[in-house]
Design a protein around this motif. Structure first.
Motif, PDB file in Angstrom:
ATOM      1  N   THR A  90       0.825  -1.213   0.000  1.00  0.00           N
ATOM      2  CA  THR A  90       0.000   0.000   0.000  1.00  0.00           C
ATOM      3  C   THR A  90       0.855   1.257   0.000  1.00  0.00           C
ATOM      4  OG1 THR A  90      -0.214  -0.042   2.425  1.00  0.00           O
ATOM      5  CG2 THR A  90      -1.953  -1.097   1.136  1.00  0.00           C
ATOM      6  N   SER A 141      -1.137   2.446  -5.113  1.00  0.00           N
ATOM      7  CA  SER A 141      -2.328   3.118  -4.597  1.00  0.00           C
ATOM      8  C   SER A 141      -3.255   2.116  -3.929  1.00  0.00           C
ATOM      9  CB  SER A 141      -3.072   3.809  -5.738  1.00  0.00           C
ATOM     10  OG  SER A 141      -3.637   2.836  -6.602  1.00  0.00           O
ATOM     11  N   ASN A 142      -4.195   2.634  -3.149  1.00  0.00           N
ATOM     12  CA  ASN A 142      -5.208   1.760  -2.554  1.00  0.00           C
ATOM     13  C   ASN A 142      -6.022   1.052  -3.626  1.00  0.00           C
ATOM     14  OD1 ASN A 142      -4.786   1.891   0.211  1.00  0.00           O
ATOM     15  ND2 ASN A 142      -6.096   3.686   0.500  1.00  0.00           N
ATOM     16  N   HIS A 182       0.506   3.953   4.602  1.00  0.00           N
ATOM     17  CA  HIS A 182       0.014   4.347   3.279  1.00  0.00           C
ATOM     18  C   HIS A 182      -0.242   5.845   3.175  1.00  0.00           C
ATOM     19  CE1 HIS A 182      -2.364   4.474  -0.399  1.00  0.00           C
ATOM     20  NE2 HIS A 182      -3.293   5.119   0.283  1.00  0.00           N
ATOM     21  N   LEU A 221       2.087   8.347  -3.474  1.00  0.00           N
ATOM     22  CA  LEU A 221       0.945   8.183  -4.364  1.00  0.00           C
ATOM     23  C   LEU A 221      -0.345   8.743  -3.779  1.00  0.00           C
ATOM     24  CD1 LEU A 221       1.681   4.528  -5.531  1.00  0.00           C
ATOM     25  CD2 LEU A 221       2.227   6.642  -6.720  1.00  0.00           C
ATOM     26  N   VAL A 222      -0.284   9.271  -2.549  1.00  0.00           N
ATOM     27  CA  VAL A 222      -1.477   9.811  -1.888  1.00  0.00           C
ATOM     28  C   VAL A 222      -1.503  11.329  -2.072  1.00  0.00           C
ATOM     29  CG1 VAL A 222      -2.666  10.108   0.318  1.00  0.00           C
ATOM     30  CG2 VAL A 222      -1.539   7.937  -0.212  1.00  0.00           C
TER      31      VAL A 222
END
Length: 469
Positions: free
Chosen positions: A380, A384-385, A421, A426-427
């Motif tokens: 994660t 991405s999720n 995460h 990527l968040v």
């Protein structure tokens, strides 16, 4: 052949969204549709999608109305006293400030949106950190970890994705996980206490008047930060005096740190206790499973809007204010129906699961939930999720099922990596956090990764100890 195509489809999906060549929604729809044709079952694509949409409608409804409900609660001022109370608690003690950061981020995270959480938290806490010359990466790290734990709420995203991918009820995944998540949240608070003590030893405890003021800092207004506040005193001059009672000065200064605009027109102070009781009742009913979660939030959102904003134009304005979040999240859920439908309907997931069962040592098979929990940390973080829950989790769940591990256990284990995460590159929300705090992303990453990984492992250990995972 199906195994190769399945892994290729997942890899293509991951690469495209990681490189930002396609949006997650577009990739969730177009990539599986293309591979469905490659497999030779393009004629059945409609059936796969309709079946998926039918099964995911309750999850989409839950997300839509939960976002509206908590958005309205922030609008009407339900959380304003909590923000002010935390700021009073903090005073000018670095230890209290770091603990207050964790508590504030956790509370505001109830709305399920990381960007909103970070905007409100930084708006409230940044002037204190800057004025006392505290480490700003401590603020960003603690806020990200607290939000990561709370991000596992059913309307936060990961739980809904896990439920969507494995066709489970989000409440069945989340409610049993509450004890382990509370342990994780307690771990964040304890860590904040330790980091705060370290800052206190470095800086000491001073009042805001005694703290050096090399530059004037205003509360950031990205999430409703109020009237310009300069390092504990209002811009323009009527700040607190320099009395001899340090505690009184600190209290006066802290009152000036509003965090949320106290004059915004959406406030409904006369309805505060109604909104508070409604929220407590809603969360209690969810935990007790009196009604399905989508139904509870649908009723709650309708009641909150009707009572707080009886005029239809006001209701439309509040819905429009939160429309972006609602559309993005619900759109993602329905797009995921294509991905999971094709993966399941074509038999690719079964083929990949069989391959995984063959390569995983027999001794590890019964422990697939533990394996999934550990894997969730790096997977994660580096994807991405969407990629993890829609691309990897179904395959792991099928492999676990072959060894008697239930999908519910696998889904709960997959939530373990969320505290880490939330600091992933990527968040998008993490860039809001470091940008508002004026922290380099690399500095934030170097600080937070080891602590966030520790919190993840604490949650995993608690889940195993309580028999949840």
């Amino acid at each position: 052949m199906l195994t190769i195509l399945g892994f290729t489809m997942i890899a293509t999906f991951l690469v495209l969204i990681m490189l930002k060549k396609m949006s997650p929604i577009a990739a969730l729809v177009l990539i599986p549709a293309l591979f469905c044709v490659f497999v030779g079952k393009g004629a059945h694509l409609g059936d796969y999608v309709i079946d998926g949409v039918s099964s995911l409608a309750p999850t989409a409804a839950m997300l839509m109305f939960a976002i509206v409900y908590f958005g309205v609660m922030i609008d009407v001022g339900l959380f304003d006293p909590i923000v002010r109370g935390i700021l009073r608690f903090c005073r000018a003690d670095p230890m209290r400030i770091v603990v207050g950061t964790a508590l504030l981020a956790a509370i505001v995270s109830l709305d399920g949106d990381g960007s909103t959480t970070f905007m409100i938290t930084v708006s409230a806490m940044y002037p204190l950190y800057k004025r006392l010359k505290m480490s700003l990466v401590v603020m960003t790290g603690v806020a990200a970890m607290a939000n990561g734990v709370m991000n596992t709420l059913p309307w936060g995203g990961p739980t809904a994705r896990a439920a969507t991918a494995l066709k489970l009820d989000a409440g069945d995944i989340f409610v049993p996980m509450i004890p382990a998540l509370l342990v994780g949240l307690l771990g964040v608070v304890v860590l904040a206490y330790v980091l705060g003590l370290r800052e206190r030893r470095r800086l000491g405890v001073v009042t805001l008047d005694e703290a050096p003021a090399e530059e004037k800092e205003t509360v950031l207004v990205g999430a409703g930060g109020g009237t310009g506040v300069i390092a504990g005193k209002r811009t323009g001059g009527s700040g607190s005096g320099s009395g001899t009672d340090a505690d009184a000065d600190a209290d006066a200064d802290d009152d000036d740190f509003q965090g949320l605009d106290p004059h915004r027109p959406t406030l409904r102070p006369r309805l505060y206790w109604f909104n508070a009781l409604l929220t407590v009742g809603l969360l209690t009913a969810m935990i007790m499973e009196l009604l399905p979660i989508p139904v509870l939030f649908l009723l709650g959102a309708a009641l909150a809007l009707s009572v707080n904003y009886p005029n239809i134009p006001d209701q439309k304005a509040r819905l429009a204010a939160h429309a972006d979040n609602v559309l993005n999240v619900s759109g993602m859920v329905f797009a995921a129906a294509v991905f999971t439908g094709v993966l399941q309907g074509t038999g690719m997931v079964d083929s990949m699961a069989k391959w995984l069962v063959d390569v995983i040592p027999d001794g590890m098979g019964p422990h697939m939930a533990l394996v999934t929990g550990v894997l969730s940390l790096p997977l994660t973080y580096f994807m991405s999720n969407d990629g993890f829950y829609f691309g990897v989790l179904p395959v792991l769940a099928e492999a676990g099922a072959a060894h008697g591990v239930t999908p519910l256990e696998m889904a709960r284990a997959s939530l373990v990596g969320q505290p880490l995460h939330m600091s992933s590159p990527l968040v998008p929300a993490v860039y809001v956090l470091v940008g508002m705090a004026k922290v380099e992303f690399g500095d934030h990453t170097r600080f937070v990764v080891k602590w966030a990984a520790m919190i993840c492992l604490v949650i995993l250990a608690a889940g195993i100890l309580f028999g949840i995972i």
